[in-house]
Motif scaffolding. Structure first.
Motif, PDB file in Angstrom:
ATOM      1  N   GLY A  20      44.636   0.865  11.642  1.00  0.00           N
ATOM      2  CA  GLY A  20      44.396   2.129  11.805  1.00  0.00           C
ATOM      3  C   GLY A  20      42.607   2.256  12.161  1.00  0.00           C
ATOM      4  O   GLY A  20      41.977   2.789  11.702  1.00  0.00           O
ATOM      5  N   LYS A  22      46.383   3.472   6.833  1.00  0.00           N
ATOM      6  CA  LYS A  22      46.764   4.533   7.477  1.00  0.00           C
ATOM      7  C   LYS A  22      47.863   5.446   6.877  1.00  0.00           C
ATOM      8  O   LYS A  22      47.714   6.629   6.475  1.00  0.00           O
ATOM      9  CB  LYS A  22      46.750   4.504   9.120  1.00  0.00           C
ATOM     10  CG  LYS A  22      47.153   5.785   9.912  1.00  0.00           C
ATOM     11  CD  LYS A  22      47.083   5.671  11.231  1.00  0.00           C
ATOM     12  CE  LYS A  22      47.569   4.528  11.965  1.00  0.00           C
ATOM     13  NZ  LYS A  22      47.593   4.543  13.268  1.00  0.00           N
ATOM     14  N   ASP A  35      53.017   6.042  11.407  1.00  0.00           N
ATOM     15  CA  ASP A  35      52.055   6.841  11.549  1.00  0.00           C
ATOM     16  C   ASP A  35      52.492   7.956  12.454  1.00  0.00           C
ATOM     17  O   ASP A  35      51.732   8.656  13.191  1.00  0.00           O
ATOM     18  CB  ASP A  35      50.719   6.211  12.122  1.00  0.00           C
ATOM     19  CG  ASP A  35      51.202   5.529  13.542  1.00  0.00           C
ATOM     20  OD1 ASP A  35      52.319   5.682  13.975  1.00  0.00           O
ATOM     21  OD2 ASP A  35      50.402   4.707  13.999  1.00  0.00           O
TER      22      ASP A  35
END
Length: 359
Positions: free
Chosen positions: A17, A29, A113
């Motif tokens: 991240g 993240k 993500d």
């Protein structure tokens, strides 16, 4: 008996991240607080909602944080297992790395993500009805130039994988959610980095395998940048993006237990106020994420920003489209706008950073 009984899930959560620093200096993240809970909780809740219970997390960066928080997954009604990636293996390599934990015919794979509103059951139905080797969720976007494009034929079969181009032939992009037949996972080479986009999928196409596209226009957002992370959290709070894990009703703001918000403060735009936060009179917090223990002073304005744990934004400051690291102090009447990032523990003096002259 669930119709998804013969499906399981893999979630890839190994990335560092780096684009989200300084927020990801303290947490991976997928574990950043998003609409009141770690982002991964939203994805896991959606996986559980459609009847999938066995989930394998492919971890790497700060791997221990996931297991410490989620344990065996029973609190979410899941059976969670963890596989740590000791060296970077890229997207397909990371999937192959967890193959020894898999046991079902169909494996749904998620990038950890991505915030998506896709109908997961429908993706699996597309996979099974077309007898595909791999099915890819493809989402239509307004500007596909920033992404690799994935054209499909009249039957929905994937015909090519195209790199970013100024004149894309289709508005369909790879949305980071797949269904693999388990034999396809097991055929990925071991012991070296392998990319699904550059090696696995083109190789399958060349061999005559069936790669099917499940195309839709559902909500989709890659949370890789601070602006996208803040937007995704706000969209969850407002109910624009779906989740079965919100800690409160959808609306203008979620305020977690132990937060102290003055009646004269304004919370709007899908803001999250973390546990133990303080928001003083006259402060305006719009479309932002306040991590646990953050303090927003009198008359301060925080817009589309993330304020780290125990950070302090003092009276009259403006924080707009910015990221404030954990334990940082933004002095009174500072102005931080347009992508500013303040690292953890940094102390800015009163009016020490400004964009206008009326100090």
């Amino acid at each position: 008996m669930s119709e998804l009984q013969s499906a399981e899930a893999v979630v890839l959560v190994g990335g560092k991240g780096t684009r989200l620093r300084p927020l990801t200096l303290s947490a991976p993240k997928p574990m950043l607080p998003t609409a009141g809970v770690p982002f991964l909780t939203h994805l896991l809740s959606r996986i559980r909602e459609v009847g999938i219970t066995h989930v394998v997390l492919g971890t790497s960066y700060k791997a221990e944080v996931f297991q410490e928080h989620f344990g065996d997954g029973s609190a979410l009604g899941l059976e969670l297992e963890y596989v740590v990636e000791e060296v970077p293996l890229d997207t397909a390599g990371a999937i192959r790395n967890v193959a020894h934990k898999l046991r079902e015919r169909d494996v749904m794979v998620f990038n950890g993500d991505i915030l998506s509103g896709v109908d997961l059951r429908a993706v699996l139905d597309t996979h099974r009805e077309s007898a595909a080797d791999v099915t890819l969720h493809l989402v239509k976007v307004e500007d596909p130039r920033r992404f690799g494009c994935v054209p499909t034929d009249a039957d929905g079969r994937v015909t090519a994988f195209l790199e970013k181009t100024e004149n894309p032939p289709t508005d369909q992009i790879n949305a980071g959610c797949y269904v693999f037949r388990r034999e396809v996972v097991e055929a990925i080479p071991t012991g070296r980095p392998v990319s699904v986009e550059r090696e696995t999928f083109p190789g399958l196409l060349a061999s005559g395998a069936r790669l099917q596209g499940h195309v839709d226009t559902s909500y989709w957002l890659d949370l890789g940048t601070p602006a996208a992370f803040v937007q995704g959290s706000a969209d969850l709070v407002r109910g624009v993006a779906p989740s079965a894990a919100l800690p409160a009703a959808v609306g203008d703001a979620i305020v977690l237990p132990g937060a102290n918000v003055d009646p004269g403060a304004v919370l709007t735009g899908g803001t999250t106020v973390g546990a133990g936060c303080t928001v003083a009179a006259g402060a305006v917090v719009d479309g932002s994420v306040l991590f646990d223990g953050a303090v927003i002073g009198e008359g301060a304005r925080v817009e589309r920003s993330a304020v780290g744990a125990n950070a302090l934004v003092q009276a009259g400051s403006v924080v707009s489209d910015a990221v404030i690291g954990d334990n940082a102090v933004i002095g009174a009447r500072c102005e931080l706008i347009g992508g500013a990032r303040v690292w953890p523990g940094v102390v800015l003096p009163e009016a020490g950073v400004r964009f206008s002259t009326d100090a």
